[in-house]
Design a protein around this motif. Sequence first.
Motif, PDB file in Angstrom:
ATOM      1  N   LYS A   3       9.782  48.734   3.334  1.00  0.00           N
ATOM      2  CA  LYS A   3       8.522  47.993   3.443  1.00  0.00           C
ATOM      3  C   LYS A   3       7.784  48.462   4.690  1.00  0.00           C
ATOM      4  CE  LYS A   3       9.657  43.698   1.040  1.00  0.00           C
ATOM      5  NZ  LYS A   3       9.707  42.215   1.157  1.00  0.00           N
ATOM      6  N   VAL A   4       6.471  48.678   4.577  1.00  0.00           N
ATOM      7  CA  VAL A   4       5.676  49.199   5.690  1.00  0.00           C
ATOM      8  C   VAL A   4       4.533  48.247   6.038  1.00  0.00           C
ATOM      9  CG1 VAL A   4       4.209  50.569   4.157  1.00  0.00           C
ATOM     10  CG2 VAL A   4       4.402  51.197   6.568  1.00  0.00           C
ATOM     11  N   ALA A   5       4.324  48.061   7.342  1.00  0.00           N
ATOM     12  CA  ALA A   5       3.160  47.312   7.843  1.00  0.00           C
ATOM     13  C   ALA A   5       2.153  48.337   8.363  1.00  0.00           C
ATOM     14  CB  ALA A   5       3.575  46.363   8.958  1.00  0.00           C
ATOM     15  N   ILE A   6       0.952  48.302   7.840  1.00  0.00           N
ATOM     16  CA  ILE A   6      -0.108  49.228   8.279  1.00  0.00           C
ATOM     17  C   ILE A   6      -0.932  48.541   9.361  1.00  0.00           C
ATOM     18  CG2 ILE A   6      -2.259  50.339   7.559  1.00  0.00           C
ATOM     19  CD1 ILE A   6      -0.943  50.870   4.850  1.00  0.00           C
ATOM     20  N   TYR A   7      -1.129  49.245  10.468  1.00  0.00           N
ATOM     21  CA  TYR A   7      -1.943  48.657  11.551  1.00  0.00           C
ATOM     22  C   TYR A   7      -3.144  49.560  11.843  1.00  0.00           C
ATOM     23  CZ  TYR A   7      -3.591  46.735  15.923  1.00  0.00           C
ATOM     24  OH  TYR A   7      -4.391  46.181  16.886  1.00  0.00           O
ATOM     25  N   CYS A   8      -4.345  48.957  11.855  1.00  0.00           N
ATOM     26  CA  CYS A   8      -5.596  49.665  12.164  1.00  0.00           C
ATOM     27  C   CYS A   8      -6.302  48.960  13.323  1.00  0.00           C
ATOM     28  CB  CYS A   8      -6.527  49.669  10.944  1.00  0.00           C
ATOM     29  SG  CYS A   8      -5.765  50.237   9.427  1.00  0.00           S
ATOM     30  N   ARG A   9      -7.001  49.741  14.127  1.00  0.00           N
ATOM     31  CA  ARG A   9      -7.742  49.161  15.261  1.00  0.00           C
ATOM     32  C   ARG A   9      -8.969  50.003  15.546  1.00  0.00           C
ATOM     33  NH1 ARG A   9      -8.474  50.343  20.334  1.00  0.00           N
ATOM     34  NH2 ARG A   9      -6.911  52.015  20.308  1.00  0.00           N
ATOM     35  N   LEU A  10     -10.062  49.317  15.927  1.00  0.00           N
ATOM     36  CA  LEU A  10     -11.291  49.999  16.345  1.00  0.00           C
ATOM     37  C   LEU A  10     -11.875  49.245  17.528  1.00  0.00           C
ATOM     38  CD1 LEU A  10     -13.105  52.414  15.337  1.00  0.00           C
ATOM     39  CD2 LEU A  10     -14.601  50.668  14.362  1.00  0.00           C
ATOM     40  N   SER A  11     -12.240  49.986  18.574  1.00  0.00           N
ATOM     41  CA  SER A  11     -12.817  49.345  19.764  1.00  0.00           C
ATOM     42  C   SER A  11     -14.265  49.775  19.935  1.00  0.00           C
ATOM     43  CB  SER A  11     -12.010  49.728  21.010  1.00  0.00           C
ATOM     44  OG  SER A  11     -12.059  51.120  21.226  1.00  0.00           O
ATOM     45  N   ASP A  12     -14.942  49.203  20.936  1.00  0.00           N
ATOM     46  CA  ASP A  12     -16.341  49.519  21.182  1.00  0.00           C
ATOM     47  C   ASP A  12     -16.556  51.000  21.469  1.00  0.00           C
ATOM     48  OD1 ASP A  12     -17.451  47.099  20.737  1.00  0.00           O
ATOM     49  OD2 ASP A  12     -17.330  46.417  22.805  1.00  0.00           O
ATOM     50  N   GLU A  13     -15.653  51.589  22.323  1.00  0.00           N
ATOM     51  CA  GLU A  13     -15.849  52.998  22.671  1.00  0.00           C
ATOM     52  C   GLU A  13     -15.687  53.895  21.455  1.00  0.00           C
ATOM     53  OE1 GLU A  13     -11.579  52.050  24.212  1.00  0.00           O
ATOM     54  OE2 GLU A  13     -13.533  51.078  24.079  1.00  0.00           O
ATOM     55  N   ASP A  14     -14.849  53.462  20.475  1.00  0.00           N
ATOM     56  CA  ASP A  14     -14.695  54.226  19.243  1.00  0.00           C
ATOM     57  C   ASP A  14     -15.947  54.117  18.380  1.00  0.00           C
ATOM     58  OD1 ASP A  14     -11.970  54.956  19.766  1.00  0.00           O
ATOM     59  OD2 ASP A  14     -11.422  52.919  19.269  1.00  0.00           O
ATOM     60  N   LYS A  15     -16.532  52.914  18.364  1.00  0.00           N
ATOM     61  CA  LYS A  15     -17.726  52.704  17.536  1.00  0.00           C
ATOM     62  C   LYS A  15     -18.882  53.584  17.981  1.00  0.00           C
ATOM     63  CE  LYS A  15     -16.772  47.988  16.073  1.00  0.00           C
ATOM     64  NZ  LYS A  15     -17.140  46.568  16.170  1.00  0.00           N
ATOM     65  N   ASP A  16     -18.950  53.850  19.298  1.00  0.00           N
ATOM     66  CA  ASP A  16     -20.013  54.702  19.808  1.00  0.00           C
ATOM     67  C   ASP A  16     -19.941  56.106  19.221  1.00  0.00           C
ATOM     68  OD1 ASP A  16     -20.955  52.661  21.332  1.00  0.00           O
ATOM     69  OD2 ASP A  16     -19.888  53.253  23.149  1.00  0.00           O
ATOM     70  N   LYS A  17     -18.737  56.505  18.786  1.00  0.00           N
ATOM     71  CA  LYS A  17     -18.549  57.847  18.254  1.00  0.00           C
ATOM     72  C   LYS A  17     -18.813  57.893  16.748  1.00  0.00           C
ATOM     73  CE  LYS A  17     -14.803  58.564  21.555  1.00  0.00           C
ATOM     74  NZ  LYS A  17     -13.350  58.754  21.709  1.00  0.00           N
ATOM     75  N   VAL A  18     -18.850  56.710  16.135  1.00  0.00           N
ATOM     76  CA  VAL A  18     -18.976  56.651  14.680  1.00  0.00           C
ATOM     77  C   VAL A  18     -20.442  56.641  14.288  1.00  0.00           C
ATOM     78  CG1 VAL A  18     -18.500  55.291  12.617  1.00  0.00           C
ATOM     79  CG2 VAL A  18     -16.802  55.413  14.459  1.00  0.00           C
ATOM     80  N   ASN A  19     -20.836  57.513  13.349  1.00  0.00           N
ATOM     81  CA  ASN A  19     -22.188  57.491  12.820  1.00  0.00           C
ATOM     82  C   ASN A  19     -22.126  57.699  11.310  1.00  0.00           C
ATOM     83  OD1 ASN A  19     -22.045  60.374  12.349  1.00  0.00           O
ATOM     84  ND2 ASN A  19     -22.351  60.608  14.556  1.00  0.00           N
TER      85      ASN A  19
END
Length: 520
Positions: A3-19
């Motif tokens: 059984k696997v638990a998937i963990y995801c995270r996004l922070s403000d500094e990451d959002k600045d890179k996303v377009n």
Amino acid sequence: MDKVAIYCRLSDEDKDKVNAYDESESIQNQKNLLTKYAIEKNWDIYKIYSDDDYSGMDEKRPEFNQMIVDAEQKKFDIVLCKHQSRFTRDLEMVEKYLHRKFPEWGIRFVSITDNVDTKDRGNKKARQINSLVNEWYCDDISEAVRATFKVKREDGKFIGSFAPFGYMKDKQDKNKFVIDEEAAIVVRAIFQWYLEGYGTQKIVYMLNEKGIPNPTKYKQERGLKYKNPSQTDSYGLWNKTTIRRMLRDETHIGHMVQGKREKVNYKLDVILNKPKDEWIVAKNTHEPIIEQDLFYAVQKRLNNNIRSSGEGKTHIFAGKIKCLDCKSSMNKVRSGKDYAYLRCKLYARAPASRLCTSHSIQLDKLEEIIGDKIRRYFSMTNSDTLIDRLKQNDLFCRRIGTLEKELFAVEKQIREKDNIMKSLYTDKANDMITPIQFYELNDRFIQDKEGLMKRKKSIEKAMTDIKDQLNNTEKWIEIIRKYKGFNKLTPAMVNTFIDYVEIGETDSSSEKKIIIYWNF
């Protein structure tokens, strides 16, 4: 099947890179990538945990903490992330979970893009290096953000979330203030009441009686998501601390004051107050609510620590009357219901010791005498003579002269420190002193010089303030025109015209000696 638990995270500094063209770090992209990877490995997906808008250093991530609880209860066998930094950027947390807790609970950690797998014993050093690099990244980001904020503050740009009471952020430029007129009316009233002699507790009572909401309640009523960590209830009542803080705030005279508090570092939530000489103050960045003369008159009364009476208001000369002989302040004493007089504080402490005499004077009599002196002064003053008087004022000249002498002495000491420091370098180069001696002496002289530089800056500011006051003749002309035909002396007039008054004993001609030191 694991059984696997998937963990995801996004922070403000990451959002600045996303377009629109690069969503490599987006939450949805992480979920898709990790889900596909788990299916390919034939793992059973227990749950997807996701923290949006959280830093990798934040220990209070809700989904992360729930995952840790579930891991301890052995609800799954594997934790899967896109990259180790998605799990955490904290070196201590890597050691705590990946190398201690997870092995203890039988949990395997896997991250895809950096090939981390705790099942591989030879992978441990790589994981530790990754965590160290991630922590360096956080440290670099933190320092870069601090440096950017410092530059913005020095340029007079507001970097906070909420403008102080009396202002709001400019809709055209969030780094600037514009006056919030509804709140500014309250700010002006508070300053005026205080200058008229009302104490902070009386002002609190007056505001609460009128049903005026305090700054926290005011912002919340206007839809702002403002939270005051010191708030103890939701009633919106004022308190003395708020009033005193507002009376001290130079924001109200058009200066941007920032950097009063600072977070210890990016890993701790501890915030410390900074000493006043380390605050960042940018002058004249926005429209003032309070005139500078009124503001500094209020500061003078605050600094004198003047107490109000039981009715919540001080007497008209509070903090301004001194004994001519011993220079002690003169305190108000009441005799009966209607009779009040001022008496030397030193004398009152030990009358039998004869350290001084009482110098007593009836309060209403003093008010009458000083009122007559101001009227007489006004009658002899016109615009031309006022300009001459201001420019030739002996008191200001003496103050400037004293400051100039002190400035000369401080600058001389700074030059001496510089010469000594140059000599130290020469002595070190010639092996006349050891490196240890050099660094000890050099550090000491650097500290001394920094103290002298601060003093120099303080003196120069004081000289500038005095010269500005001398040159601001038009202001005084308007004030005299405003009060020239007054009937009754007011606290505002006393604070405007009088620096302080010295009361002597009655002389041989039965006249009370009274010396007035004017503000002009």
